[in-house]
Design a protein around this motif. Structure first.
Motif, short mmCIF file in Angstrom:
data_model
loop_
_atom_site.label_atom_id
_atom_site.label_comp_id
_atom_site.label_asym_id
_atom_site.label_seq_id
_atom_site.Cartn_x
_atom_site.Cartn_y
_atom_site.Cartn_z
N ASP A 131 0.57 -1.11 -0.12
CA ASP A 131 0.11 -0.23 -0.02
C ASP A 131 1.05 1.22 -0.20
O ASP A 131 0.56 2.36 -0.42
CB ASP A 131 -1.06 0.12 1.15
N SER A 132 1.93 1.02 0.60
CA SER A 132 2.94 2.53 0.59
C SER A 132 3.36 2.97 -1.05
O SER A 132 4.31 4.13 -1.43
CB SER A 132 4.55 1.91 1.39
N LEU A 133 3.21 1.85 -1.40
CA LEU A 133 3.93 2.19 -3.34
C LEU A 133 2.67 3.23 -3.57
O LEU A 133 0.95 3.16 -3.55
CB LEU A 133 3.34 1.25 -3.96
N LYS A 134 3.29 4.78 -4.45
CA LYS A 134 1.87 5.70 -4.41
C LYS A 134 2.13 5.38 -6.44
O LYS A 134 3.23 5.36 -7.09
CB LYS A 134 2.86 6.89 -4.33
N MET A 135 1.44 5.01 -6.98
CA MET A 135 1.04 5.52 -8.46
C MET A 135 0.61 6.24 -8.68
O MET A 135 -0.96 7.21 -8.30
CB MET A 135 0.01 4.07 -8.43
N ARG A 136 0.53 7.04 -9.87
CA ARG A 136 0.01 8.40 -9.98
C ARG A 136 0.35 8.29 -11.49
O ARG A 136 1.31 7.67 -11.79
CB ARG A 136 1.31 9.14 -9.99
N ARG A 137 -0.70 8.99 -12.10
CA ARG A 137 -0.56 9.17 -13.43
C ARG A 137 0.02 10.60 -14.05
O ARG A 137 0.44 10.77 -13.82
CB ARG A 137 -2.06 9.90 -14.08
#
Length: 144
Positions: A131-137
């Motif tokens: 969950d600590s992985l940040k996914m950004r467009r």
């Protein structure tokens, strides 16, 4: 329908893994004097809940990865939630296999209790790890 089948398959897979994952260490513990040393049981007991937590977060991570191009990491979340969860979940290993294990805070309390707090903490750590992985467009730039 495709999404439902995906979640159903993942639920069946995790349920089977939980069933057999908790059955194997118990079988090892029963036959410990004949076949396996105790450290195998200890390591399986400490690592298995983390794997379950990772598998619980994996479907959402796959969905997020499909729609993003930039990847980041939320260190604050990992350190604030994952750090204590990792400490509690791995207390069994720290207590018995390190020279300073007997002086760790809450060490004896967590090892000598029958509550599943270490297993719950392991699941929490595995979940928070992904969950600590940040996914950004990726931002689209408009050229004029």
């Amino acid at each position: 329908m495709k999404r439902f089948l995906g979640y159903l398959f993942m639920t069946i897979f995790i349920s089977a893994l939980v069933f057999y994952g908790y059955k194997i260490p118990l079988d090892i513990k029963e036959n410990m004097s004949f076949e396996a040393p105790i450290h195998v049981f200890t390591i399986l007991t400490a690592i298995f809940p983390v794997i379950i937590g990772v598998l619980m977060r994996l479907p959402k991570l796959i969905i997020e990865i499909r729609g993003t191009t930039r990847l980041g990491f939320d260190w604050i979340k990992l350190l604030a939630i994952g750090g204590p969860a990792l400490y509690i979940s791995q207390m069994l290993i720290l207590y018995f296999y390190t020279p300073f294990g007997h002086i760790l805070p809450f060490g004896g309390t967590l090892v000598n209790t029958d509550t599943p707090i270490a297993a719950v903490a392991g699941v929490v750590f595995g979940y928070v790890l992904l969950d600590s992985l940040k996914m950004r467009r990726k931002k689209r730039t408009v050229i004029r």
